[in-house]
Scaffold this motif. Structure first.
Motif: not given
Length: 499
Positions: A55-56, A58, A81, A85-86, A88, A109, A157-160
């Motif tokens: 898993q990353r 979060t 990022l 890292i993910q 939020i 998280c 990473g990802t950003l939401m």
């Protein structure tokens, strides 16, 4: 270049985030990027997160209304990022809500970061850190600030973006309904309750909590986030802020007024003025009814009358070292040791309940009080009736003396050692041994009936003196005697007490 360790403020990070004519920014984007690396190292190396290797990490990021929230958030996001890292981004949030981002199933998280500097002036900002275990400790902050060597990642990473406050508000609404023990959807129908958010992050409470529960919030003020804080200092302990909410309560004939600090980890209530010892007494009455015979942890500068009040209610007070993490950790320690301790609270308004994750949460304080309102109304009582037996002092004074010595802690501790000997040798002064911070003394005879406490400030180069008396015009005698002691120390600025 900013020395990162200078940004530590106990169990969080604070610094000047905006250049002014007098101040140069220390919490810069560069500093925040380095701190972000330290956070990742802390989570991976010390907290062993994420739990599963595939898993990353979060991390949720939220902020209050401060002007510098966005650039600080961007520095965190960019760094996270780049390290895979993910992230939020929850936008406007409160400190307690950010902890809940590690608990709510819709977030879960590994960690959460709140961008806030609490009640400090507009040009400050800071960072608070949470995992599912709770808030960061002092040693965690030291680790973060000292482990900032660059890291690399194999992928970005990802950003939401996902709002947190509406979910947190629903959580509070459900807690209050359960606490009132009523099947009604709107159990606060018929109550007028106003909110003063001080232009911080607490404005949501009026619409998303109180109105949902049926309360009339007409007269609520300063709900819009504004990092200039144009109306009053965002500090419930500030006299101007308290006067503002009291005026609003009277003008709107409200049943209750609630005032939050910027990030909603503190709150005070107005109607009867529930601040400091009065607020502690109300919450003590609540928890001692729920858990008779239990312990309550407070910080050291509480009234002697509060101790009597708690004991008369069947409880026991533990006066402990100032600092909200200190009193919370003492509560946790006592509970682990088998001593039922449902509440830890400071006179500043920081309070945590064991039933609420041991979380420092101003909104939950309000929730506990709201749970009482229908029952009190049915019995023709007010919140003030709960603490009618709490004796109030005739006089209170507080003085803050700057320490100019190079080693503030060492010098201050020597002064306190000398002061204890001084107190022991004064007629009608007596050292109170039931004390774990500074020197506390009781006075009698020619000095009236009361107490004083001289202690080192937690975060500033200061000695703080508090004096209370049950006899009018006697504090001056106590203060004059203490002044004769302090005047001997060249590196204590005692001009305030001399005046």
């Amino acid at each position: 270049m900013v020395e990162l360790k200078a940004l530590q403020n106990g169990s969080d990070i604070r610094g000047i985030a905006l250049d002014t004519e007098e101040q140069t920014a220390t919490l810069t984007a560069t500093a925040v990027a380095e701190i972000a690396v330290g956070v990742v190292r802390w989570l991976q190396d010390k907290k062993q997160l994420p739990r599963k290797a595939q898993q990353r990490l979060t991390i949720a990021i939220g902020h209050d209304s401060r002007l510098t929230a966005e650039p600080i958030k961007q520095a965190l996001v960019d760094t996270f990022l780049s390290l895979g890292i993910q992230v939020i981004d929850v936008g406007l949030a409160t400190t307690p809500a950010m902890f809940m981002a590690t608990q709510f199933p819709t977030f879960q998280c590994d960690a959460a970061i709140m961008i806030t500097a609490s009640h400090l002036p507009y040009y400050f900002n800071g960072l608070k850190f949470f995992t599912a275990e709770g808030g960061a400790e002092k040693e965690d902050i030291r680790y973060i600030l000292s482990h900032t060597d660059p890291l690399t990642a194999n992928e970005n990473g990802t950003l939401m973006k996902q709002e947190l406050l509406p979910i947190y508000a629903e959580h509070l609404v459900e807690k209050i309904r359960q606490g009132i023990h009523s099947p009604e959807e709107k159990p606060l129908q018929g109550f007028r309750i106003i909110v003063d958010a001080g232009n911080g992050a607490g404005g949501f409470f009026a619409e998303q909590v109180l109105q949902v529960l049926g309360a009339d919030t007409t007269g609520s003020q300063f709900l819009e986030p504004d990092g200039h804080f144009p109306n009053h200092v965002p500090n419930p302990d500030n006299s101007e802020a308290m006067k503002s909410i009291q005026t609003a309560v009277l003008a709107n004939q409200a049943d209750l007024g609630i005032i939050f600090d910027t990030d909603v980890d503190r709150s005070y209530q107005s109607g009867e003025v529930l601040i400091r010892n009065n607020l502690i007494a109300v919450l003590a009455a609540i928890v001692l009814k729920e858990a008779p015979g239990s312990y309550i942890v407070t910080n050291s500068p509480t009234s002697s009358h509060l101790k009597t009040f708690i004991e008369e209610k069947g409880g026991q007070q533990i006066r402990y070292i100032s600092g909200y993490r200190n009193v919370i950790n003492k509560m946790i320690e006592l509970n682990h040791g088998g001593f039922q301790t449902p509440l830890a609270i400071e006179t500043s308004g920081h309070a945590a309940f064991q039933e609420n994750y041991n979380l420092d949460d101003g909104a939950y304080i309000v929730a506990k009080i709201l749970m009482l309102l229908p029952e009190l109304k049915q019995n023709n009582q007010t919140l003030g009736d709960l603490i009618a037996t709490l004796k109030q002092p005739a006089e209170t004074n507080e003085f803050r003396f700057k320490i100019t010595a190079e080693d503030v802690t060492c010098y201050g501790q020597q002064v306190l050692r000398d002061f204890e000997l001084f107190v022991e040798n004064q007629a009608d002064f007596a050292v109170d041994r039931e004390n774990q911070e500074g020197v506390r003394g009781n006075v009698s005879g020619q000095y009236g009936s009361g107490w004083f406490l001289l202690r080192l400030s937690l975060h500033e180069p200061l000695l703080v003196l508090q004096v209370e008396n049950d006899q009018s015009d006697k504090n001056a005698c106590v203060i004059e005697k203490i002044a004769t002691f302090l005047q001997k120390y060249e590196e204590i600025d005692s001009q305030q007490i001399e005046k």
